[in-house]
Design a protein around this motif. Structure first.
Motif, mmCIF file in Angstrom:
data_model
loop_
_atom_site.group_PDB
_atom_site.id
_atom_site.type_symbol
_atom_site.label_atom_id
_atom_site.label_comp_id
_atom_site.label_asym_id
_atom_site.label_seq_id
_atom_site.Cartn_x
_atom_site.Cartn_y
_atom_site.Cartn_z
ATOM 1 N N ILE A 12 17.795 27.857 55.624
ATOM 2 C CA ILE A 12 18.118 29.283 55.753
ATOM 3 C C ILE A 12 17.175 29.938 56.759
ATOM 4 C CG2 ILE A 12 18.221 31.481 54.518
ATOM 5 C CD1 ILE A 12 18.920 29.814 51.992
ATOM 6 N N SER A 13 17.766 30.711 57.663
ATOM 7 C CA SER A 13 16.945 31.415 58.647
ATOM 8 C C SER A 13 16.215 32.575 57.976
ATOM 9 C CB SER A 13 17.792 31.919 59.811
ATOM 10 O OG SER A 13 18.706 32.891 59.379
ATOM 11 N N CYS A 19 11.272 33.454 67.224
ATOM 12 C CA CYS A 19 12.292 32.995 68.160
ATOM 13 C C CYS A 19 12.785 31.624 67.721
ATOM 14 C CB CYS A 19 11.699 32.947 69.571
ATOM 15 S SG CYS A 19 12.877 32.452 70.825
ATOM 16 N N ARG A 20 14.058 31.530 67.363
ATOM 17 C CA ARG A 20 14.640 30.284 66.840
ATOM 18 C C ARG A 20 15.322 29.527 67.967
ATOM 19 N NH1 ARG A 20 15.908 29.622 61.492
ATOM 20 N NH2 ARG A 20 18.043 28.993 61.997
ATOM 21 N N VAL A 21 14.808 28.317 68.242
ATOM 22 C CA VAL A 21 15.289 27.531 69.374
ATOM 23 C C VAL A 21 15.748 26.155 68.897
ATOM 24 C CG1 VAL A 21 14.693 26.578 71.628
ATOM 25 C CG2 VAL A 21 13.627 28.721 70.873
ATOM 26 N N LEU A 22 17.036 25.863 69.087
ATOM 27 C CA LEU A 22 17.553 24.538 68.773
ATOM 28 C C LEU A 22 17.122 23.582 69.881
ATOM 29 C CD1 LEU A 22 19.342 22.685 67.006
ATOM 30 C CD2 LEU A 22 21.280 23.390 68.442
ATOM 31 N N TRP A 27 25.155 19.441 69.253
ATOM 32 C CA TRP A 27 25.275 20.520 68.273
ATOM 33 C C TRP A 27 25.294 19.910 66.871
ATOM 34 C CZ3 TRP A 27 24.394 25.448 68.534
ATOM 35 C CH2 TRP A 27 24.696 26.224 67.426
ATOM 36 N N PRO A 28 24.565 20.505 65.909
ATOM 37 C CA PRO A 28 24.506 19.978 64.538
ATOM 38 C C PRO A 28 25.875 19.989 63.850
ATOM 39 C CG PRO A 28 22.824 21.657 64.907
ATOM 40 C CD PRO A 28 23.722 21.680 66.095
ATOM 41 N N ASN A 35 26.503 30.917 62.095
ATOM 42 C CA ASN A 35 25.588 30.713 60.975
ATOM 43 C C ASN A 35 24.257 30.079 61.371
ATOM 44 O OD1 ASN A 35 27.389 31.809 59.148
ATOM 45 N ND2 ASN A 35 28.347 29.853 58.707
ATOM 46 N N ALA A 36 24.138 29.656 62.613
ATOM 47 C CA ALA A 36 22.914 28.976 63.046
ATOM 48 C C ALA A 36 21.743 29.937 63.234
ATOM 49 C CB ALA A 36 23.173 28.212 64.338
#
Length: 117
Positions: A12-13, A19-22, A27-28, A35-36
């Motif tokens: 859960i974010s 700063c959220r960085v994939l 892609w998951p 929702n990411a």
């Protein structure tokens, strides 16, 4: 200087993530972009497709994978630009999809970014 932390993209974010960085090249699975909760997706910081396929999450190859991935990061020198672009961020959360949290490329990436700060 930013604090860099790791988190599975499926967790859960939180506003505390910063700063959220994939940092995965793919892609998951099963996760919608809505929702990411990402700020960005940095595919180029992930291991190359060839290295990812060679490793295939094989624990026995972890040490050699780590060395090869560090070499890729060093040669591409993308980390310096990434940190420069995020210099005003208090916290950067590197997100990854791997189930194995001990043998994940994001650990190596975090260590690498911390050495070039």
């Amino acid at each position: 200087m930013s604090v860099i932390v790791l988190k599975r993209v499926y967790d859960i974010s939180s506003p505390n993530d910063g700063c959220r960085v994939l940092v995965d090249r793919l892609w998951p699975r099963g996760l919608s972009k809505e929702n990411a909760g990402l700020n960005e997706w940095e595919k180029d910081l992930a291991p190359s497709t060839e290295l990812r396929l060679w490793f295939h999450h094989s624990f026995e190859l972890w040490t050699e994978f780590s060395e090869k991935y560090r070499k890729e990061l060093h040669e591409a020198d993308l980390g310096r630009d990434f940190l420069k672009r995020h210099k005003d961020q208090e916290k950067i959360t590197l997100l990854y999809a791997a189930k194995d949290e001990e043998h994940c490329h994001a650990i190596i990436l975090k260590e690498y970014l911390e050495t070039i700060k």
